[in-house]
Design a protein around this motif. Sequence first.
Motif, PDB file in Angstrom:
ATOM      1  N   ARG A 271       0.829  -1.208   0.000  1.00 12.83           N
ATOM      2  CA  ARG A 271       0.000   0.000   0.000  1.00 12.83           C
ATOM      3  C   ARG A 271       0.865   1.260   0.000  1.00 12.83           C
ATOM      4  O   ARG A 271       0.541   2.245  -0.645  1.00 12.83           O
ATOM      5  CB  ARG A 271      -0.921   0.010   1.224  1.00 12.83           C
ATOM      6  CG  ARG A 271      -2.035  -1.023   1.193  1.00 12.83           C
ATOM      7  CD  ARG A 271      -3.042  -0.747   0.092  1.00 12.83           C
ATOM      8  NE  ARG A 271      -3.549   0.610   0.159  1.00 12.83           N
ATOM      9  CZ  ARG A 271      -4.112   1.254  -0.846  1.00 12.83           C
ATOM     10  NH1 ARG A 271      -4.203   0.660  -2.036  1.00 12.83           N
ATOM     11  NH2 ARG A 271      -4.570   2.488  -0.705  1.00 12.83           N
ATOM     12  N   MET A 272       1.969   1.217   0.728  1.00 13.06           N
ATOM     13  CA  MET A 272       2.853   2.385   0.781  1.00 13.06           C
ATOM     14  C   MET A 272       3.416   2.693  -0.598  1.00 13.06           C
ATOM     15  O   MET A 272       3.433   3.852  -1.033  1.00 13.06           O
ATOM     16  CB  MET A 272       4.001   2.146   1.768  1.00 13.06           C
ATOM     17  CG  MET A 272       5.006   3.291   1.797  1.00 13.06           C
ATOM     18  SD  MET A 272       6.350   3.029   2.972  1.00 13.06           S
ATOM     19  CE  MET A 272       5.496   3.392   4.503  1.00 13.06           C
ATOM     20  N   ILE A 273       3.859   1.666  -1.313  1.00 12.56           N
ATOM     21  CA  ILE A 273       4.428   1.883  -2.648  1.00 12.56           C
ATOM     22  C   ILE A 273       3.350   2.388  -3.610  1.00 12.56           C
ATOM     23  O   ILE A 273       3.593   3.280  -4.427  1.00 12.56           O
ATOM     24  CB  ILE A 273       5.078   0.590  -3.181  1.00 12.56           C
ATOM     25  CG1 ILE A 273       6.284   0.209  -2.310  1.00 12.56           C
ATOM     26  CG2 ILE A 273       5.511   0.763  -4.636  1.00 12.56           C
ATOM     27  CD1 ILE A 273       7.359   1.271  -2.242  1.00 12.56           C
ATOM     28  N   GLN A 274       2.155   1.846  -3.509  1.00 11.75           N
ATOM     29  CA  GLN A 274       1.061   2.326  -4.356  1.00 11.75           C
ATOM     30  C   GLN A 274       0.757   3.794  -4.064  1.00 11.75           C
ATOM     31  O   GLN A 274       0.528   4.591  -4.981  1.00 11.75           O
ATOM     32  CB  GLN A 274      -0.196   1.480  -4.131  1.00 11.75           C
ATOM     33  CG  GLN A 274      -0.076   0.051  -4.637  1.00 11.75           C
ATOM     34  CD  GLN A 274      -1.343  -0.745  -4.374  1.00 11.75           C
ATOM     35  OE1 GLN A 274      -2.396  -0.479  -4.938  1.00 11.75           O
ATOM     36  NE2 GLN A 274      -1.254  -1.723  -3.485  1.00 11.75           N
ATOM     37  N   THR A 275       0.754   4.154  -2.794  1.00 11.53           N
ATOM     38  CA  THR A 275       0.432   5.519  -2.393  1.00 11.53           C
ATOM     39  C   THR A 275       1.493   6.501  -2.870  1.00 11.53           C
ATOM     40  O   THR A 275       1.183   7.549  -3.445  1.00 11.53           O
ATOM     41  CB  THR A 275       0.297   5.603  -0.860  1.00 11.53           C
ATOM     42  OG1 THR A 275      -0.820   4.814  -0.451  1.00 11.53           O
ATOM     43  CG2 THR A 275       0.078   7.033  -0.404  1.00 11.53           C
ATOM     44  N   ILE A 276       2.756   6.177  -2.647  1.00 13.37           N
ATOM     45  CA  ILE A 276       3.844   7.103  -2.966  1.00 13.37           C
ATOM     46  C   ILE A 276       4.025   7.253  -4.475  1.00 13.37           C
ATOM     47  O   ILE A 276       4.230   8.364  -4.977  1.00 13.37           O
ATOM     48  CB  ILE A 276       5.152   6.643  -2.295  1.00 13.37           C
ATOM     49  CG1 ILE A 276       5.071   6.901  -0.783  1.00 13.37           C
ATOM     50  CG2 ILE A 276       6.361   7.377  -2.878  1.00 13.37           C
ATOM     51  CD1 ILE A 276       6.265   6.405  -0.002  1.00 13.37           C
TER      52      ILE A 276
END
Length: 504
Positions: A271-276
């Motif tokens: 989720r962090m990679i998708q968000t950033i």
Amino acid sequence: MSRQIRIFDTTLRDGEQSPGCSMNLSEKIEVARQLETLGVDIMEAGFAIASPGDAAAIATIAHTIKNSTVCSLARCVEKDIDAAWGAVKEAVDPRIHVFLATSPIHMQYKLKMSPEEVLESVRYHVSYTKKFLNNIEFSAEDATRSDWDFLCRVVDTAIKAGANTINIPDTTGYLTPGEYYDLIKYLREHVDGVENVILSCHNHNDLGMGVANSLAGIQAGIGQVECTINGIGERAGNASLEEIVMALKTRKDYFDCDTRVDTKQIYRSSRMIQTITGVPVAPTKPIIGANAFAHESGIHQHGVLNNKATYEIMTPESVGIPKNAIVLGKHSGRHAFEARLKDLGYTLTTEKLDKAFEKFKVLADRKKVIKDRDLEALIGVVPVSGPVRYTLQQYVINSGNTISTTAVIKMSKGDESFERAALSDGPINASFAAIDKITGLKVQLEDYQLRALTDGQDAQSEAVVKMIIGENSQDVITGRGVSVDIVEASIKAYINGVNKYLNN
């Protein structure tokens, strides 16, 4: 006893080279900390010679990370190796990763070097790297399209010069699993001393076989796997970390291998990679896609209700996917908010927790019930991109199907306020034009996406913009905004992208 496979994560280097996936310093630090929490053995923090910014990011990560090896990539060039050492030397466990192409097509057309010149370059530059440290990895770029006997000579040369990890990458994603297995076995049988080093694989996904080739490599004796979160990377991407790790865990009966990865951190990392990056994964993406644990068929639903093992070979909880429970509302206090975040795996600094709670209270006034996915979306917009330069104060849109749209945007920057109006053919274009008038920046919008993050009529929407700022720039900047109002989400995303640009 199970064999331990090292996980070498290259999300911050190879993953970031994927178009539209660039990150700034603050975002890279955030990702590096999450990779450390995830439990990767090695993180490739970047390519130090690429730019001063890359070198600075690697150095900051090297100083920050305590429980993973921090690595920088370098070509077989002295200045590359010097830059890599300068970037990683403060790490608890630094590594330099040098590479040189070994396939006929690369040697002839890219390097313009003979095989003997390649061998001498490998010998010299690995030896040169050893002046700085002992943790050296050598990669034979395009190894899988190289002559096998020549590749054996290259590997032998690198080992004798001091490399203790040897990477055999499928740079173009060309091989099949059976062929990759045979290549690794051939090297193990024909290179003296190969048993004293760690063999590694770095397989691209051009034919959709990156993960399969990596698993075949493990079967053939590979001890380190190079991969990325969500499989991001150049062209069709890299082998996916979450798929490799869960394959080894779920089929331990077959592979008899373990990793150090805390699998309950996989979902949060994804989720962090998708968000950033602003790059979502497909719903059908294994392990972390929205449909990975969904069952629509009546037959499937009946089986799962009676026994989950009928159709689920792993559980959502095993990869850290939270249940989408209704948890909070406008009367919930800070302690309940913080406790629920911890249940979801988020531990924020006091400053970020304060900002997140402020955003939560604003959201609670606009949305009756707040679910876990709402919280995740809210955490995703807590700034990780440096100081906020511009902040949205208010906007007014006058729009209709028989008139041109007018947007009036008011923004603050420090103690100053700015208000501008713009006319265009829709509320989004008009808003962006008004922001451009305030900032004075020349912005080229490359992409705009809008999607619902949660369900229901009061669902939060996520807007993602990709922009190029400046006449001579080629760098794509990703901005993200979240709101229950799609226009507000779009405006916030645009401002977020502008702030990233100004903070670079």
